[in-house]
Enzyme design. Structure first.
Site, mmCIF file in Angstrom:
data_model
loop_
_atom_site.group_PDB
_atom_site.id
_atom_site.type_symbol
_atom_site.label_atom_id
_atom_site.label_comp_id
_atom_site.label_asym_id
_atom_site.label_seq_id
_atom_site.Cartn_x
_atom_site.Cartn_y
_atom_site.Cartn_z
ATOM 1 C CE LYS A 94 2.516 4.814 8.430
ATOM 2 N NZ LYS A 94 1.173 5.415 8.858
ATOM 3 C CG ASP B 40 5.957 3.674 0.619
ATOM 4 O OD1 ASP B 40 6.054 4.396 1.772
ATOM 5 O OD2 ASP B 40 4.604 3.442 0.273
ATOM 6 C CE1 TYR C 119 -3.697 2.375 0.526
ATOM 7 C CE2 TYR C 119 -2.357 3.273 2.463
ATOM 8 C CZ TYR C 119 -3.517 3.416 1.751
ATOM 9 O OH TYR C 119 -4.410 4.508 1.448
#
Length: 436
Positions: A268, A240, A145
């Site tokens: 994050k 990623d 994702y």
């Protein structure tokens, strides 16, 4: 017995306001059943809900709370920043300081750009790769994702996998056709794709350690071979590291595995849990970004002063104490993961534990997990039963078989022992229920 009257009432109220009662589908409990607690506050390794229940938290806001919730240094930094103003739409000194800290940790990043989310970071990196190479196709991997940008929702992980959605309504075929979704950990698949689309692939984007179909590490040599293939084809390699950055090592998965990507996306932890993202890489690529180059990307809240302050506090602490933080996270995570696996075995429950550093998953199956097809064989009904049992024991886990869990520096040995004991009770009661 866990109280839930207030949370139940608030959830009913939320369902009148938000689709499914949530502002992100991964927060929904549809995959595991039961009613989600409505969180009121957090501190260290703990969460408290609207009913006053105290939970040991292994979600950590889906990864960024590596220092634990409401870390005093992070809170103080945000408070100081807020006193000076919450948003300017202009450059600040904190942007420079945080960028220098990130670039020091990630030598592959020579230039970078802050954005407001991981989705923005990956979307921008893909656009930049196409601009730099002049090519249309991108490669991603099934079960990975990379945010909810249209072209990246093809065979995605995270909530898409949890809800059993093959892609997303509203994504045009004309957009999706330029995304090649391949099985993770398969060199043969990537070699075949580059043979079939010679000189047409702009970039390969990958979670170097997958966290969005559960924790799935790369096979030995896989990332290194992928790097060789992309370099040979003059395609860009995008890591990623929104989840793995500063999590599996101070310098992320690229430090852990010794692989240098062309572009990296972060999020994050970089903002200490506040909304933030970043993308960066080689200077010659990043100089394509406006105002230097023709690839346009902008954002009023990019480099938001609150997120920058929280990020500086978080990354500075990780940098200062990295020699002790990461070995401790490794030891404590191993104790937790192995302890729960042992409790499962003692109660006749088949699970497969997979872990890289302080991110981990217990898959409810016996086989090894190398890709999405393997992960999808897990017994999601048994996981749901486990999740509900642990919640009753006030242990807060991701409400999906296909999401990684996380440990923080705030988790104590008492937390870990308590969690293993709760798992033993849960496994025992679930097996007794099956026997009846």
């Amino acid at each position: 017995m866990r109280k839930q009257e207030a949370s139940t009432s608030l959830q009913a109220r939320a369902e009148k306001l938000f689709p499914g009662g949530v502002n992100s589908p991964v927060r929904a409990f549809r995959a595991v059943g039961g009613e989600p607690p409505i969180i009121a506050r957090a501190k260290g390794s703990k969460l408290w809900d609207a009913d006053g229940n105290e939970y040991v938290d292994y979600v950590g806001s889906w990864g960024p709370m590596i220092l634990g919730h409401a870390h005093p240094e992070v809170v103080a930094a945000v408070q100081r920043a807020a006193q000076n103003g919450t948003s300017f739409g202009a450059s600040t000194t904190d942007e420079l300081e945080l960028a220098e800290l990130v670039i020091e940790a990630f030598p592959s990043i020579q230039m970078m750009r802050f954005v407001s989310s991981g989705t923005e970071a990956t979307m921008s990196a893909i656009r930049l790769a196409r601009a730099f190479t002049g090519r249309k196709y991108i490669v991603k991997f099934e079960g990975c994702y990379h945010g909810h940008a249209d072209s990246l929702l093809v065979k995605a992980g995270s909530g898409v996998a949890t809800l059993g959605i093959p892609g997303s309504a509203g994504v045009l075929e004309e957009q999706a056709k330029f995304t090649l979704a391949l099985p993770f950990n398969s060199i043969e698949a990537i070699e075949q794709a580059f043979a079939n689309y010679e000189n047409q692939i702009a970039a390969v984007i990958i979670e170097p350690v997958v966290g969005n179909m559960g924790c799935v590490p790369p096979r030995e040599g896989y990332l290194q071979t992928l790097r060789e293939i992309t370099r040979r084809a003059s395609s860009l390699m995008i890591f990623d590291e929104v989840m793995t950055g500063f999590r599996v090592a101070f310098g992320g998965a690229q430090q852990l595995y010794g692989v240098t990507p062309d572009l990296t996306t972060l999020g994050k932890i970089v903002g200490g849990g506040l909304p933030v993202g970043a993308y960066g890489g080689r200077a010659e690529i990043m100089q394509m970004v406006a105002p230097l180059g023709p690839m346009y990307q902008a954002g009023t809240l990019s480099g938001n002063p609150l997120a920058m302050a929280a990020g500086i506090a978080t990354v500075s602490r990780l940098k200062k104490d990295r020699a002790s933080i990461y070995p401790a996270l490794e030891r404590n995570s191993a104790t937790l993961v192995d302890g729960i696996a042992k409790a499962a075995g003692e109660n006749g429950v088949d699970i497969r534990s997979q872990r890289v550093g302080s991110m981990f998953t217990w898959f409810f199956q016996a086989g090894e997990i190398y890709d999405w097809n393997d992960a999808a064989k897990s017994d999601t009904a048994r996981f749901a039963q486990f999740h509900r049992g642990m919640l009753e024991q006030v242990i807060y886990l991701p409400p999906s078989q296909f999401e990684a869990a996380f440990l923080s520096t705030a988790h104590s040995s008492e937390d870990i022992v308590r969690t293993i004991e709760a798992a033993g009770v849960t496994f025992k009661s679930s097996e007794e229920s099956v026997a009846r």
